[in-house]
Enzyme design. Sequence first.
Site, PDB file in Angstrom:
ATOM      1  N   GLU A   1      89.956 -40.531 -17.370  1.00 39.79           N
ATOM      2  CA  GLU A   1      90.609 -41.673 -18.016  1.00 39.79           C
ATOM      3  C   GLU A   1      91.831 -41.213 -18.800  1.00 39.79           C
ATOM      4  OE1 GLU A   1      87.908 -43.948 -20.412  1.00 39.79           O
ATOM      5  OE2 GLU A   1      86.508 -44.204 -18.738  1.00 39.79           O
TER       6      GLU A   1
ATOM      7  N   SER B   1      84.925 -47.808 -24.436  1.00 40.27           N
ATOM      8  CA  SER B   1      84.710 -48.732 -23.328  1.00 40.27           C
ATOM      9  C   SER B   1      83.374 -48.407 -22.685  1.00 40.27           C
ATOM     10  CB  SER B   1      85.848 -48.633 -22.309  1.00 40.27           C
ATOM     11  OG  SER B   1      85.936 -47.336 -21.782  1.00 40.27           O
TER      12      SER B   1
ATOM     13  N   ASP C   1      88.591 -49.870 -19.195  1.00 34.51           N
ATOM     14  CA  ASP C   1      88.818 -48.493 -19.641  1.00 34.51           C
ATOM     15  C   ASP C   1      90.233 -48.290 -20.164  1.00 34.51           C
ATOM     16  OD1 ASP C   1      86.240 -47.596 -18.925  1.00 34.51           O
ATOM     17  OD2 ASP C   1      86.886 -47.335 -16.848  1.00 34.51           O
TER      18      ASP C   1
ATOM     19  N   GLU D   1      89.718 -50.605 -14.761  1.00 37.10           N
ATOM     20  CA  GLU D   1      88.441 -49.889 -14.803  1.00 37.10           C
ATOM     21  C   GLU D   1      88.656 -48.631 -13.979  1.00 37.10           C
ATOM     22  OE1 GLU D   1      84.704 -49.283 -16.181  1.00 37.10           O
ATOM     23  OE2 GLU D   1      85.951 -51.014 -16.675  1.00 37.10           O
TER      24      GLU D   1
END
Length: 140
Positions: free
Chosen positions: A11, A31, A41, A54
């Site tokens: 991420e 998240s 995210d 996401e």
Amino acid sequence: MSSNRKGDRRERELVNALDEAGFAVMRAPASGSATTRELPDVLAGNGEVFYAIEAKASSGRPIYLSGEEVEALVYFSRNFGAKARIAVRFDREDWYFFHPGDLYVTDGGNYRVKKETALAEGEDFESFTGGPTQTKLGGD
């Protein structure tokens, strides 16, 4: 490395790449864990387009998302005024992006992305961020 730590690292990698591509971007705090509200995210925008993302990563095995996870992303995106996207990354590959409606739905109501599907049908990073588009073999 645990899958959560690897996911967090991926991420952050996506956030940094979007930042370098000129997007204002943030990773949603906690998240999926420390809140009862489902949050994407990553949130990213460049003044013209805004995304709720996401992000999922895998060593090569198919990536699965629950139906609830995808529904929550779509719900948040609509309320926020952003486009919902699923970002997937397989080891030794780049990020690929999908509209939730373009994902394969399993018999159990979950969503799946296989590596070969991502490479053949996903929107590549440059195209997603407004750079040159991907040329697909055998495509029109």
